[in-house]
Every structure is written in C-alpha cells, then in structure tokens.
Design a protein around this motif. Structure first.
Motif, PDB file in Angstrom:
ATOM      1  N   GLN A  23      26.015  78.868-101.556  1.00 52.84           N
ATOM      2  CA  GLN A  23      24.989  79.192-102.552  1.00 52.84           C
ATOM      3  C   GLN A  23      24.537  77.953-103.318  1.00 52.84           C
ATOM      4  O   GLN A  23      23.345  77.773-103.596  1.00 52.84           O
ATOM      5  N   VAL A  24      25.491  77.098-103.658  1.00 48.58           N
ATOM      6  CA  VAL A  24      25.186  75.940-104.496  1.00 48.58           C
ATOM      7  C   VAL A  24      24.269  74.961-103.770  1.00 48.58           C
ATOM      8  O   VAL A  24      23.293  74.470-104.340  1.00 48.58           O
ATOM      9  N   SER A  25      24.547  74.674-102.507  1.00 47.10           N
ATOM     10  CA  SER A  25      23.731  73.701-101.768  1.00 47.10           C
ATOM     11  C   SER A  25      22.315  74.230-101.548  1.00 47.10           C
ATOM     12  O   SER A  25      21.335  73.499-101.724  1.00 47.10           O
ATOM     13  N   TRP A  26      22.198  75.518-101.172  1.00 43.82           N
ATOM     14  CA  TRP A  26      20.867  76.120-101.010  1.00 43.82           C
ATOM     15  C   TRP A  26      20.104  76.066-102.335  1.00 43.82           C
ATOM     16  O   TRP A  26      18.933  75.655-102.389  1.00 43.82           O
ATOM     17  N   THR A  27      20.756  76.493-103.398  1.00 49.11           N
ATOM     18  CA  THR A  27      20.097  76.553-104.708  1.00 49.11           C
ATOM     19  C   THR A  27      19.716  75.170-105.201  1.00 49.11           C
ATOM     20  O   THR A  27      18.661  74.992-105.819  1.00 49.11           O
ATOM     21  N   SER A  28      20.557  74.169-104.922  1.00 46.83           N
ATOM     22  CA  SER A  28      20.270  72.802-105.369  1.00 46.83           C
ATOM     23  C   SER A  28      18.961  72.294-104.783  1.00 46.83           C
ATOM     24  O   SER A  28      18.136  71.702-105.494  1.00 46.83           O
ATOM     25  N   LEU A  29      18.753  72.528-103.485  1.00 44.72           N
ATOM     26  CA  LEU A  29      17.520  72.032-102.866  1.00 44.72           C
ATOM     27  C   LEU A  29      16.310  72.879-103.267  1.00 44.72           C
ATOM     28  O   LEU A  29      15.214  72.349-103.482  1.00 44.72           O
ATOM     29  N   ILE A  30      16.492  74.194-103.386  1.00 40.56           N
ATOM     30  CA  ILE A  30      15.381  75.047-103.849  1.00 40.56           C
ATOM     31  C   ILE A  30      14.934  74.606-105.239  1.00 40.56           C
ATOM     32  O   ILE A  30      13.735  74.454-105.508  1.00 40.56           O
ATOM     33  N   THR A  31      15.901  74.355-106.121  1.00 38.77           N
ATOM     34  CA  THR A  31      15.587  73.869-107.467  1.00 38.77           C
ATOM     35  C   THR A  31      14.902  72.517-107.409  1.00 38.77           C
ATOM     36  O   THR A  31      13.922  72.267-108.107  1.00 38.77           O
ATOM     37  N   GLY A  32      15.430  71.633-106.550  1.00 32.46           N
ATOM     38  CA  GLY A  32      14.855  70.301-106.412  1.00 32.46           C
ATOM     39  C   GLY A  32      13.409  70.337-105.950  1.00 32.46           C
ATOM     40  O   GLY A  32      12.554  69.611-106.475  1.00 32.46           O
ATOM     41  N   LEU A  33      13.116  71.174-104.962  1.00 32.93           N
ATOM     42  CA  LEU A  33      11.733  71.311-104.487  1.00 32.93           C
ATOM     43  C   LEU A  33      10.834  71.829-105.587  1.00 32.93           C
ATOM     44  O   LEU A  33       9.691  71.386-105.759  1.00 32.93           O
ATOM     45  N   GLY A  89      22.282  67.089 -93.659  1.00 38.05           N
ATOM     46  CA  GLY A  89      23.550  66.583 -93.146  1.00 38.05           C
ATOM     47  C   GLY A  89      24.743  67.467 -93.440  1.00 38.05           C
ATOM     48  O   GLY A  89      25.844  67.224 -92.933  1.00 38.05           O
ATOM     49  N   ILE A  90      24.542  68.515 -94.248  1.00 33.75           N
ATOM     50  CA  ILE A  90      25.650  69.429 -94.569  1.00 33.75           C
ATOM     51  C   ILE A  90      25.896  70.375 -93.400  1.00 33.75           C
ATOM     52  O   ILE A  90      24.964  71.029 -92.908  1.00 33.75           O
ATOM     53  N   LYS A  91      27.122  70.454 -92.957  1.00 38.36           N
ATOM     54  CA  LYS A  91      27.445  71.282 -91.791  1.00 38.36           C
ATOM     55  C   LYS A  91      27.488  72.766 -92.128  1.00 38.36           C
ATOM     56  O   LYS A  91      26.984  73.599 -91.375  1.00 38.36           O
ATOM     57  N   THR A  92      28.093  73.104 -93.241  1.00 37.76           N
ATOM     58  CA  THR A  92      28.207  74.509 -93.649  1.00 37.76           C
ATOM     59  C   THR A  92      27.728  74.640 -95.087  1.00 37.76           C
ATOM     60  O   THR A  92      28.313  74.038 -95.993  1.00 37.76           O
ATOM     61  N   HIS A  93      26.687  75.422 -95.297  1.00 38.40           N
ATOM     62  CA  HIS A  93      26.093  75.547 -96.627  1.00 38.40           C
ATOM     63  C   HIS A  93      26.721  76.690 -97.422  1.00 38.40           C
ATOM     64  O   HIS A  93      27.329  77.607 -96.856  1.00 38.40           O
ATOM     65  N   PHE A 109      13.737  79.421 -99.532  1.00 32.38           N
ATOM     66  CA  PHE A 109      14.406  80.639 -99.991  1.00 32.38           C
ATOM     67  C   PHE A 109      14.372  81.710 -98.892  1.00 32.38           C
ATOM     68  O   PHE A 109      15.376  82.397 -98.644  1.00 32.38           O
ATOM     69  N   LYS A 110      13.214  81.855 -98.231  1.00 37.06           N
ATOM     70  CA  LYS A 110      13.103  82.838 -97.146  1.00 37.06           C
ATOM     71  C   LYS A 110      14.044  82.478 -96.004  1.00 37.06           C
ATOM     72  O   LYS A 110      14.636  83.357 -95.372  1.00 37.06           O
ATOM     73  N   GLU A 111      14.200  81.171 -95.757  1.00 35.18           N
ATOM     74  CA  GLU A 111      15.140  80.714 -94.732  1.00 35.18           C
ATOM     75  C   GLU A 111      16.575  81.059 -95.121  1.00 35.18           C
ATOM     76  O   GLU A 111      17.380  81.476 -94.281  1.00 35.18           O
ATOM     77  N   MET A 112      16.874  80.928 -96.401  1.00 34.08           N
ATOM     78  CA  MET A 112      18.212  81.260 -96.907  1.00 34.08           C
ATOM     79  C   MET A 112      18.518  82.749 -96.697  1.00 34.08           C
ATOM     80  O   MET A 112      19.650  83.123 -96.364  1.00 34.08           O
TER      81      MET A 112
END
Length: 456
Positions: free
Chosen positions: A112-122, A106-110, A135-138
């Motif tokens: 570093q923090v939002s990407w890292t938060s979900l990578i860490t969560g996974l 639901g985030i419109k513009t990502h 991460f590759k998508e990032m």
C-alpha cells in the motif's frame, strides 16, 4: 563493510552546509541519528535512513537525499520496500518524478505504501491523470487502497477534465472499502465536489458525516466560499465557533475569502478582530487574505495598513497588495510598487505576481507597459507565461482595439483559448464592430456552451 560514523555525518554537514549543521532541526536530527546508531562499525538501522530521507523530502534537500540513496545502494538496502517508498516520496517532493518512477519500477513486490507514495507524487507534480491511471492499475492487483491512497487520488482529480466522473467513481470505491467515515477522506471529497461546482452533493456529504471535526468544517466553509455561497459560509463559521472547535489560521483565511467574494466589509472587520485576538496577524497567508478582503471591499488604505503592520513581508504579501491596488482602480500605484520592489530587489516576481501587474495594466489601458512586462517575464526572469498572463495581454490588446493582434496572440500561445478569453474577446468585437472576428468568437463559445445565446 561500509562504515557510517560520526565523521561521515560531520562530513555531510560540512560538504553540504559549509559549517556545522545550521539547517532546521529535522535535518540535523536525522543526520545525527545516522551517526549514532549501533556505533561506528555497523550499518545504520533502516529507521534512521528513512527518517533522514523524510527530512530531506520535507526540506527538498536534494544533494543530501541523493547521497543517502547512494549510501543505501552501497549498504545493500536498495531492495528494502520501506526505504524505497521513502525514496519515492523524496524524489516526488523534489519534483524529480521520473526518478520516483524509476525507484517504483525497481520494486519487486509492492505494498500500500509504495503504491500510495507514487500516486501522491504524481498528484503533487501536476500529473493528475497519470495518478488516476496508476490508481486503476493498483485496483487490478491484490493490494487494496487505504484512506491515504484515496485522499491522494481524489486530490489528483481536482482541476482535471472529467474530474466529476472520476470523483463519483472514487466515492463508490471509498464506500465499498469502508473509508467513508474517515474525515480526511470526507474532507477531500468535499473539496473535489466543491471544485466541480456540485454544491448540493457537498452539502449532502457534510450533513451525512456523523462526527464532524475542524478539518471537515474547514473544507465545507471553503466549498461554500468557492461556490459564492458566502452567507452559508459565515453561518457555518458561527456554528463552528459555537461548537468550540478550534479555529486555525486556515479557517481564518477561508472565512476571509468568503467575506471578500461578497465584499462583506463589516463581517470581515469582525473576523479581523478575531485574527488579532488569536495573534494570527503574523501569519503571512492570513495577512494576505486580509489585504485581499479589504481591497475587494474598497478599503485599500486599510489593506495598506495590514501590510505595513506585517513585520516580515514576502512575495505573497507584496503580490496581494499589487493586486489590491489594481482591483481598486489604482493601477499607477500598483505599478509603482512593483517597480520599486524590483529596484530594491525585495521581490522576485512569479507568475501570480505578473498576473497582478498585467491586471493593473489592463485596468488602466496601458498597452505598451503591458507588453513590456509580459516580455520581461521571459527575458529578465526566465518565466514562460501561462494562460493567465496570456489572457491578460489578449484582453488588453482587444480592449484597446487591436483585435487582430489579440487574435494572433490567441493562435500563437501554447494553450487553447478558454471560455473567459473568448467571451471577453467577443465583447471587444461588439464594441469595435468587428463582425468577422466576433462571429468566430461566438462560434467558439457556442461549441463550449451550446445552450447559450451569444448573439447581441
């Protein structure tokens, strides 16, 4: 206008806790911050909401966290990137990874923090492959990973198929991004390479690190220990102390594990003296490492004394003691302790505990008992056996000559038999002269290790 006054915070406390806040100070402080900012007629500042979510994530306070999320939506903060990243972290740490993904989507513009938060969560939810794919998508975006991103995705590679290739590829990106001087990143790389058995790469990485701190030393000692280089681990521990780097409880656990792997009882006793000197004997993980070290060294009575001297006993310590008895050939005492703890309701067994119990049954050849405990996992405690418990029972069947039942269980379990299971099964086939099943086991092992000779 949405009001968030002191009565709202007080209501939170009463609704969730049944009385004024008696939870850890981090939660209470976060709630109080929501009730005091900007007075009773204005919305709480975003920092206060983020602090509250962070507290909920750390303590896995699900009910309070989702109410804060609801309040964010009512306050018009659902599009705030800062708060959405905190929400992802909260949901991931509460093991609601699907909800974390929904917030991320639901985030419109990502950033570093939002990407890292979900990578860490996974990663912390055991979805290492998905973390690596994200991460590759990032990397295909304009957002560049930072040191924390790399630490998270490296951790996700540990234990995954192809983990070594992923780690090597990540190492290249780390150098390109200039993050190879960050000791947390270096420590994560050391852990990853060590888990893949690449001890030469680990040593090279350690030597090339110019500014070594306690984090890097701890990882290197752990790497040596995991790869059965206990002498090198002890030498590095001595070097670490010579440099006056602060010894932590984690360091003590790691070096005690190194002593355990080679049954270095004399050195282990010396570390035990250091534990007492530092006052770390009250740490449950240090006490558990001591119990493990003494039991593997054959001094189960000293292991029992460590347990007796620990004032607050929990599942970790009880499980260590049960496993200690099993490893020392005192299976009856292991099972007596387990049954006694269940009767007194002092233990809620988990998967690791049942592995220790089934190991005791295995060493004593108690097939009926082993089957009984295995079945109790599901019927009494709602636990689905994992591959470790299946391996124990398969080996127990095979050792007792019930090779067909062992083979049936290998086919029925929801896991593919690994190298250890097939190897122990082949050994039992040789003992009982079952050529047909022995040939099948050998064929499976050859597929896994084509260069090995399994014909005896």
């Amino acid at each position: 206008m949405v009001h968030f006054s002191s009565s709202f915070a007080y209501g939170f406390r009463h609704k969730l806790f049944g009385k004024p806040c008696s939870k850890p100070a981090s939660i209470c402080g976060a709630i109080e911050s929501l009730s005091t900012v900007n007075g009773p007629t204005r919305k709480p500042v975003k920092y206060a909401l983020c602090t509250a979510l962070s507290s909920c994530a750390k303590t896995r306070n699900w009910r309070l966290g989702i109410q804060i999320h609801a309040f964010m939506i009512r306050s018009g903060y659902e599009d705030n990137l800062f708060l959405c990243s905190a929400l992802i972290d909260f949901y991931a740490k509460c093991f609601a990874i699907l909800d974390a993904k929904k917030v991320f989507s639901g985030i419109k513009t990502h950033d570093q923090v939002s990407w890292t938060s979900l990578i860490t969560g996974l990663s912390i939810n055991g979805q290492g492959i998905n973390a690596f794919l994200l991460f590759k998508e990032m990397l295909c975006t304009q957002i560049k990973p930072n040191c924390l991103t790399f630490v998270s995705v490296i951790s996700a590679c540990v234990g995954q198929n192809g983990g070594l290739q992923h780690c090597s590829a990540l190492h290249t990106h780390i150098i390109k991004q200039g993050c190879d001087t960050n000791n947390f990143v270096v420590s994560s790389l050391i852990d990853c390479y060590a888990n893949q058995g690449q001890i030469d790469d680990v040593v090279l990485l350690f030597v090339e690190t110019s500014e070594k701190d306690i984090v890097v030393y701890n990882s290197m000692i752990s790497g040596y220990s995991k790869n059965l280089c206990s002498d090198d681990a002890l030498k590095l521990f001595v070097e670490m102390r010579g440099r006056n780097l602060g010894i932590t409880d984690h360091t003590l656990c790691t070096i005690l594990n190194a002593c355990s792997s080679l049954a270095l009882l004399l050195q282990g006793r010396q570390v035990h003296s250091l534990v007492i000197k530092m006052g770390s004997e009250r740490n449950v993980f240090v006490a558990s490492a001591l119990i493990d070290m003494y039991s593997k060294g054959g001094d189960i009575d000293e292991a029992q004394r460590v347990l007796d001297q620990t004032s607050e006993k929990n599942n970790v310590l009880w499980t260590s003691m049960i496993m200690g008895y099993a490893q020392c050939g005192r299976s009856s005492e292991a099972l007596e302790l387990f049954d006694c703890l269940l009767t007194k309701q002092e233990l809620v067994p988990d998967h690791i505990c049942f592995t220790a119990v089934l190991t005791a049954c295995n060493h004593a050849g108690l097939l009926d008992k082993g089957v009984e405990y295995f079945n109790k996992m599901t019927t009494n405690y709602g636990l689905s056996p994992d591959i470790d418990q299946y391996a124990c029972l398969i080996d127990l069947y095979a050792r007792k000559g019930s090779l067909s039942k062992a083979r049936d269980l290998m086919q029925e379990m929801p896991y593919d038999p690994n190298y250890v299971i097939w190897s122990s099964f082949l050994s039992s086939c040789n003992i009982y002269g079952n050529v047909e099943l022995g040939k099948e086991a050998a064929d499976q092992l050859i597929k896994m290790e084509p260069c090995m000779n399994f014909i005896s």
